[in-house]
Design a protein around this motif. Structure first.
Motif, PDB file in Angstrom:
ATOM      1  N   GLU A 133       0.790  -1.232   0.000  1.00 14.74           N
ATOM      2  CA  GLU A 133       0.000   0.000   0.000  1.00 14.74           C
ATOM      3  C   GLU A 133       0.823   1.283   0.000  1.00 14.74           C
ATOM      4  O   GLU A 133       0.259   2.372  -0.019  1.00 14.74           O
ATOM      5  CB  GLU A 133      -0.933  -0.003   1.215  1.00 14.74           C
ATOM      6  CG  GLU A 133      -1.844  -1.225   1.272  1.00 14.74           C
ATOM      7  CD  GLU A 133      -2.624  -1.301   2.565  1.00 14.74           C
ATOM      8  OE1 GLU A 133      -3.041  -0.234   3.071  1.00 14.74           O
ATOM      9  OE2 GLU A 133      -2.795  -2.420   3.096  1.00 14.74           O
ATOM     10  N   GLY A 134       2.117   1.177   0.063  1.00 13.65           N
ATOM     11  CA  GLY A 134       2.946   2.376   0.097  1.00 13.65           C
ATOM     12  C   GLY A 134       3.324   2.748   1.512  1.00 13.65           C
ATOM     13  O   GLY A 134       2.717   2.290   2.493  1.00 13.65           O
ATOM     14  N   LEU A 135       4.331   3.608   1.617  1.00 11.33           N
ATOM     15  CA  LEU A 135       4.864   3.969   2.926  1.00 11.33           C
ATOM     16  C   LEU A 135       3.866   4.763   3.755  1.00 11.33           C
ATOM     17  O   LEU A 135       3.892   4.720   4.989  1.00 11.33           O
ATOM     18  CB  LEU A 135       6.146   4.780   2.730  1.00 11.33           C
ATOM     19  CG  LEU A 135       7.099   4.865   3.919  1.00 11.33           C
ATOM     20  CD1 LEU A 135       7.533   3.478   4.364  1.00 11.33           C
ATOM     21  CD2 LEU A 135       8.315   5.710   3.563  1.00 11.33           C
ATOM     22  N   GLY A 136       2.971   5.485   3.103  1.00 13.64           N
ATOM     23  CA  GLY A 136       1.982   6.273   3.828  1.00 13.64           C
ATOM     24  C   GLY A 136       1.046   5.430   4.668  1.00 13.64           C
ATOM     25  O   GLY A 136       0.447   5.928   5.628  1.00 13.64           O
ATOM     26  N   ALA A 137       0.912   4.155   4.317  1.00 17.05           N
ATOM     27  CA  ALA A 137       0.015   3.274   5.070  1.00 17.05           C
ATOM     28  C   ALA A 137       0.658   2.737   6.334  1.00 17.05           C
ATOM     29  O   ALA A 137      -0.024   2.153   7.186  1.00 17.05           O
ATOM     30  CB  ALA A 137      -0.430   2.108   4.191  1.00 17.05           C
ATOM     31  N   VAL A 138       1.966   2.933   6.473  1.00 12.16           N
ATOM     32  CA  VAL A 138       2.681   2.396   7.630  1.00 12.16           C
ATOM     33  C   VAL A 138       2.528   3.341   8.818  1.00 12.16           C
ATOM     34  O   VAL A 138       2.891   4.513   8.753  1.00 12.16           O
ATOM     35  CB  VAL A 138       4.177   2.200   7.314  1.00 12.16           C
ATOM     36  CG1 VAL A 138       4.942   1.752   8.565  1.00 12.16           C
ATOM     37  CG2 VAL A 138       4.349   1.170   6.195  1.00 12.16           C
ATOM     38  N   SER A 139       1.976   2.839   9.886  1.00 11.02           N
ATOM     39  CA  SER A 139       1.882   3.566  11.150  1.00 11.02           C
ATOM     40  C   SER A 139       1.954   2.534  12.261  1.00 11.02           C
ATOM     41  O   SER A 139       1.746   1.335  12.042  1.00 11.02           O
ATOM     42  CB  SER A 139       0.572   4.354  11.250  1.00 11.02           C
ATOM     43  OG  SER A 139      -0.540   3.468  11.340  1.00 11.02           O
TER      44      SER A 139
END
Length: 271
Positions: A51-57
């Motif tokens: 999903e891309g780095l933005g989805a990582v939290s």
């Protein structure tokens, strides 16, 4: 996909190094003894791949692992440190199995170029990280050691050897970005690459027959086709240039050692 949305080394550098090199305190046993730093990093890589780095939290990774967010903080302080762990994780030999080659430095750099391109193709989120100031973990240093061992016979100075690696890496990153952006454009626009150029064809045909662009109009039909390997062509030209440079450097005369003796003075005559 935005470029440079995250920056390596943005977390607690000392704590990140402890985690990378396993020199810090280990978390005490908690309610989920099966949870490990390895599992957390692997889950984060998988989410970023999909999903891309933005989805990582931290919350999202906790959900992926079926645990509470606070449980993750016992292993890693936050997203900044997690990203650096992810960067080192994808540089493991198992992720990058291509050896730099045993046929000399040119073979080593050629293998490095293709292995690095494959790495960026597998993990496109790497293009979203500003890696100008990397935190060096064991995987990164292992890879650099392997490459430097192979290219040391080039006979260049140490700063020049490092620059050679940066030269190849910079070329590969640019090529990978072009490929990934093209695929993203096709996915988001709903138009295939062929459909995109077909939409421009009537206007381009008029431009080519206007006489304004004689060089472009005279180019062969396969000039802009998919059959030419632009990446390989560019990589080989870089290696050609380095080969010329290395040959010139190795052919240069070695300056004589300074013995402190004035060779221009006549020898002292015995009395």
């Amino acid at each position: 996909m935005a470029s440079g949305t995250e920056t390596s080394g943005s977390g607690d550098i000392a704590r990140t190094l402890e985690l990378l090199w396993d020199t810090g305190p280990r978390p005490s046993r908690g309610p989920r003894p099966g949870l490990t730093l390895e599992r957390i990093v692997e889950a984060a890589v998988q989410v970023a791949d999909r999903e891309g780095l933005g989805a990582v939290s931290m919350r999202r990774i906790a959900t992926e692992l079926g645990t509470g967010t606070m449980s993750l903080y016992r292993y890693v302080p936050g997203k900044g440190e997690l990203i650096d762990l992810m960067l080192d994780r994808v540089q493991r030999p198992s992720e990058n199995p291509a050896e730099p080659g045993d046929d000399g430095w040119r073979s080593a750099l050629h293998a490095l170029g293709h292995a690095t391109l494959a790495l960026y193709r597998r993990h496109t989120w790497l293009l979203e990280v500003n890696q100008s100031r990397p935190i060096l973990g064991p995987s990164a240093l292992d890879g650099m050691e392997r490459v430097l061992t192979r290219i040391k016979p080039m006979g260049l100075t140490d700063p020049e050897l490092l620059s050679v690696i940066l030269l190849v890496d910079g070329y590969v990153v640019g090529a990978a970005r072009t490929q990934v952006y093209a695929e993203e454009a096709e996915r988001t626009s709903g138009l295939t690459d062929a459909q995109f150029w077909e939409a421009q064809e009537p206007t381009l045909v008029k431009a080519m027959t206007s006489g304004r662009y004689p060089v472009l109009a005279g180019m062969s039909e396969d000039t802009f086709g998919p059959g030419f390997d632009h990446f390989e062509f560019g990589l080989q030209r870089i290696l050609d240039g380095l080969e010329v440079f290395v040959a010139a450097r190795n052919a240069a005369p070695v300056p004589a050692a300074d013995t402190g003796t004035d060779c221009s003075a006549p020898p002292e005559q015995p009395s």
